[in-house]
Design a protein around this motif. Structure first.
Motif, short mmCIF file in Angstrom:
data_model
loop_
_atom_site.label_atom_id
_atom_site.label_comp_id
_atom_site.label_asym_id
_atom_site.label_seq_id
_atom_site.Cartn_x
_atom_site.Cartn_y
_atom_site.Cartn_z
N TYR A 313 0.83 -1.20 0.00
CA TYR A 313 0.00 0.00 0.00
C TYR A 313 0.87 1.26 0.00
O TYR A 313 1.95 1.27 0.60
CB TYR A 313 -0.84 0.07 1.27
CG TYR A 313 -2.11 -0.73 1.27
CD1 TYR A 313 -3.18 -0.36 0.47
CD2 TYR A 313 -2.26 -1.83 2.11
CE1 TYR A 313 -4.37 -1.08 0.50
CE2 TYR A 313 -3.44 -2.56 2.15
CZ TYR A 313 -4.49 -2.17 1.34
OH TYR A 313 -5.67 -2.87 1.37
N ASN A 314 0.38 2.34 -0.66
CA ASN A 314 0.93 3.65 -0.33
C ASN A 314 0.10 4.22 0.82
O ASN A 314 -0.80 3.56 1.33
CB ASN A 314 1.01 4.58 -1.55
CG ASN A 314 -0.37 4.93 -2.11
OD1 ASN A 314 -1.31 5.18 -1.38
ND2 ASN A 314 -0.47 4.95 -3.44
N ARG A 315 0.39 5.45 1.24
CA ARG A 315 -0.20 5.94 2.47
C ARG A 315 -1.29 6.99 2.27
O ARG A 315 -1.69 7.63 3.23
CB ARG A 315 0.91 6.51 3.37
CG ARG A 315 2.00 5.50 3.71
CD ARG A 315 1.41 4.29 4.43
NE ARG A 315 2.34 3.18 4.53
CZ ARG A 315 3.31 3.09 5.44
NH1 ARG A 315 3.50 4.07 6.29
NH2 ARG A 315 4.07 2.02 5.47
N VAL A 316 -1.77 7.18 1.05
CA VAL A 316 -2.78 8.22 0.83
C VAL A 316 -4.04 7.72 0.14
O VAL A 316 -5.04 8.42 0.12
CB VAL A 316 -2.20 9.39 0.00
CG1 VAL A 316 -1.10 10.09 0.77
CG2 VAL A 316 -1.70 8.90 -1.34
N ASN A 317 -4.02 6.54 -0.43
CA ASN A 317 -5.21 6.05 -1.11
C ASN A 317 -5.21 4.52 -1.06
O ASN A 317 -4.38 3.91 -0.38
CB ASN A 317 -5.27 6.56 -2.57
CG ASN A 317 -4.01 6.25 -3.34
OD1 ASN A 317 -3.47 5.15 -3.26
ND2 ASN A 317 -3.50 7.24 -4.09
N GLY A 376 2.43 8.19 -2.86
CA GLY A 376 1.94 7.52 -4.06
C GLY A 376 2.36 8.15 -5.36
O GLY A 376 1.84 7.80 -6.42
N SER A 377 3.32 9.08 -5.32
CA SER A 377 3.72 9.78 -6.54
C SER A 377 4.87 9.09 -7.28
O SER A 377 5.12 9.40 -8.45
CB SER A 377 4.13 11.22 -6.21
OG SER A 377 5.26 11.24 -5.37
N TRP A 378 5.57 8.19 -6.62
CA TRP A 378 6.67 7.45 -7.23
C TRP A 378 6.66 6.01 -6.76
O TRP A 378 6.21 5.72 -5.65
CB TRP A 378 8.05 8.05 -6.85
CG TRP A 378 8.31 9.40 -7.42
CD1 TRP A 378 8.06 10.60 -6.84
CD2 TRP A 378 8.88 9.69 -8.71
NE1 TRP A 378 8.43 11.63 -7.67
CE2 TRP A 378 8.93 11.10 -8.82
CE3 TRP A 378 9.36 8.90 -9.76
CZ2 TRP A 378 9.45 11.73 -9.95
CZ3 TRP A 378 9.86 9.53 -10.88
CH2 TRP A 378 9.90 10.93 -10.97
N VAL A 379 7.15 5.12 -7.61
CA VAL A 379 7.47 3.76 -7.18
C VAL A 379 8.94 3.51 -7.51
O VAL A 379 9.48 4.06 -8.47
CB VAL A 379 6.59 2.68 -7.84
CG1 VAL A 379 5.14 2.83 -7.42
CG2 VAL A 379 6.71 2.71 -9.36
N ALA A 380 9.57 2.72 -6.67
CA ALA A 380 10.94 2.26 -6.92
C ALA A 380 10.91 0.75 -7.00
O ALA A 380 10.11 0.09 -6.32
CB ALA A 380 11.88 2.72 -5.80
N PRO A 419 -1.12 9.80 -8.62
CA PRO A 419 -1.80 9.25 -7.43
C PRO A 419 -3.31 9.13 -7.58
O PRO A 419 -3.94 8.35 -6.87
CB PRO A 419 -1.44 10.26 -6.33
CG PRO A 419 -0.20 10.94 -6.81
CD PRO A 419 -0.36 11.01 -8.30
N ALA A 420 -3.89 9.87 -8.51
CA ALA A 420 -5.34 9.86 -8.66
C ALA A 420 -5.86 8.52 -9.19
O ALA A 420 -6.90 8.03 -8.77
CB ALA A 420 -5.79 11.00 -9.56
N ASP A 421 -5.12 7.93 -10.14
CA ASP A 421 -5.62 6.71 -10.76
C ASP A 421 -4.57 5.60 -10.91
O ASP A 421 -4.86 4.54 -11.46
CB ASP A 421 -6.23 7.00 -12.13
CG ASP A 421 -5.25 7.69 -13.09
OD1 ASP A 421 -4.04 7.72 -12.78
OD2 ASP A 421 -5.70 8.19 -14.13
N GLY A 422 -3.34 5.86 -10.45
CA GLY A 422 -2.31 4.81 -10.51
C GLY A 422 -1.64 4.65 -11.86
O GLY A 422 -0.85 3.71 -12.04
N THR A 423 -1.90 5.52 -12.80
CA THR A 423 -1.29 5.38 -14.12
C THR A 423 0.16 5.88 -14.09
O THR A 423 0.49 6.85 -13.41
CB THR A 423 -2.06 6.18 -15.18
OG1 THR A 423 -2.13 7.56 -14.77
CG2 THR A 423 -3.46 5.63 -15.35
#
Length: 496
Positions: A313-317, A376-380, A419-423
């Motif tokens: 999970y991320n922490r905002v959605n 939720g703005s980046w993934v590594a 972060p809004a839709d995961g794209t």
């Protein structure tokens, strides 16, 4: 899937690759001395090559997948980056789903809360005063006597502190949501077989560390387990772990931070990850991903597919990052990375397995060890490369005599996410070569990772994803960071 990966890479990592009179890492030792004997691997300590026994990996059952054992510890870092304007930072998402406010108070300056402190700092009591101090990072390492050690250090001060006595091995340190306590496992024995495993004790102690014995929360008897695996705490209000019984590694239990009776959270499954204090996700080999609440009934996430695993999970959605195999690739070397909103929207593809054909085979890659930025703005994630010959067994890049022997076997990548839709937004960005187990700080301004057995911490611009200055490289000293159990060995940041 991960069992195949661990077994394959365990063999690949003892191929001839490195060492002279003075070594800097295990690859130097392989180049000089050739492959290690069966059951052993080369390590570089204090400039000298030494053989050590390879710690066996636990045997999973049908309901359990082991972490990808694909980590290589050689390589170089990129130094590109743009200096941030400290006065124009945007607030980042926090562990409670709110916003982490980045202040301007520097290290050692007065504060009333962590919101006053600059990136990488939190407000702590120092005598009667409250001041901004550097966040800690906790990890599992091996000491000079080949004993396992749960270790904690300030991210900018290479002064590691062992959480247990030197005579007692320890591993898997995990923070509470407030960042004031840290749990770990001490006295455990993991043989990698169905017999001889000892759970040890799940314990907790306060931070800053005091000269008192840790408090025991559970042991193998009270916890009904032969090992506290896939341990998770923050941001939950209790600790989750996966039970072990002989050949079976499946089923999640819950332990309160004050101790008391251990509760069964799920009958089956592995790899728990907290959404908040009450909700968590996990995976099983036949269902894929599920979510549950403490005391609730698991709800499958069918949209992710029955082979989905390793939820984060991320922490905002409610977006979940997860891995899923590409069935067109070699078994065990085929994971790709996806995002699914728990509400049931369409799965987003973040990073796929790749294949570049050549004369005698192809150079392929797959994805391992993903992790979110907290907002939720980046993934590594790690892209692991290997040579897949037309005939014969795959060979990890960066070793042996394959066409990719001179290339890094692992590269950490970052990718921007809406972060809004995961794209995904834009292309993946190479972040650190020969590195693994990336971990974002709770304010999103730093990434910790393991390279050459060392803890590295790189500041980033959380908007552009570019590097800010040089990485802080912690010397190995008496501790070599471990990577063999994948996410279990990911460096863990103290919550802000």
């Amino acid at each position: 899937m991960r069992v195949v990966v661990s077994a394959l890479c365990g063999a690949l990592l003892v191929l001839s690759t490195g060492c002279g009179d003075e070594c800097t890492d295990q690859f130097d030792c392989r180049r000089e001395n050739g492959g290690a004997p069966a059951g052993q691997e080369w390590t570089c300590r204090s400039g000298k090559c030494e053989l050590r026994n390879v710690e066996p990996q636990p045997e999973p059952d049908a309901g359990t997948e082991e972490d990808a054992g694909t980590e290589m510890d050689a390589g170089t870092e990129e130094d590109a980056g743009t200096e941030m304007d400290a006065g124009t930072e945007e607030p980042d998402a926090g562990a409670d789903g709110g916003m982490v406010v980045i202040g301007t108070a520097a290290k050692g300056e007065a504060c009333t809360s962590s919101a006053d402190c600059a990136a990488g700092l939190r407000c702590e009591a120092e005598g009667e005063a409250m001041t901004c101090q550097s966040l800690h990072v906790a990890f599992t390492a091996m000491d000079d006597s080949d004993a396992m050690a749960a270790v904690v250090t300030r991210f900018d001060e290479p002064e590691p502190a062992r959480l247990s006595e030197a005579a007692v091995n320890s591993r898997y340190p995990r923070w509470n949501p407030a960042g004031s306590r840290i749990a770990f496992v001490q006295g455990a024995t993991e043989t990698g077989s169905s017999t001889g495993n000892l759970a040890g004790e799940l314990v907790v102690r306060d931070v800053p560390l005091a000269e008192v014995a840790p408090t025991v929360l559970a042991n193998g008897t009270t916890g009904s387990t032969e090992g506290f695996l896939y341990l998770e705490w923050e941001p939950g209000d209790s600790l989750l772990y996966v039970r072990r019984a002989g050949d079976s590694i499946s089923g999640i239990s819950r332990v309160l931070p004050e101790g008391g009776p251990v509760e069964q959270a799920t009958a089956q499954g592995t790899f728990p990850d907290w959404r908040n204090g009450n909700t968590f996700a996990f995976s099983t080999s036949t269902v894929g991903l599920s979510t549950s609440t403490v005391g609730g009934t698991p709800a499958p996430l069918a949209v992710a597919g029955p082979t989905a695993e390793q939820p984060h999970y991320n922490r905002v959605n409610d977006q979940l990052l997860f891995l899923r195999p590409d069935e067109t690739r070699p078994v065990g070397l085929n994971a790709a990375l996806y995002i699914v909103p728990v509400g049931g929207a369409a799965v987003q593809t973040i990073a796929e397995a790749t294949s570049v054909p050549g004369e005698e085979g192809s150079v392929d890659s797959y994805i391992a060890n993903p992790n979110w930025a907290p907002d939720g703005s980046w993934v590594a994630y790690v892209r692991a490369y290997f040579f897949n010959p037309t005939t014969g067994e795959p060979v990890l890049c960066g070793a042996g005599t394959s066409p990719c022997a001179g290339d890094p076997g692992n590269i950490i990548f970052l990718r921007r996410i809406n972060p809004a839709d995961g794209t995904p937004v834009g292309d993946e960005v190479s972040f650190a070569e020969g590195a693994t187990l990336p971990s974002f700080s709770p304010d999103g301004h730093h990434v910790a990772y393991v390279q050459g057995g060392r803890l590295n911490v790189q500041q980033i611009d959380p908007v552009a994803g570019t590097k800010v200055g040089d990485a802080i490289v912690h010397p190995v000293g008496g501790f070599t960071l471990q990577t063999s159990r994948g996410d279990d060995h990911r460096p863990r940041w103290q919550p802000r």
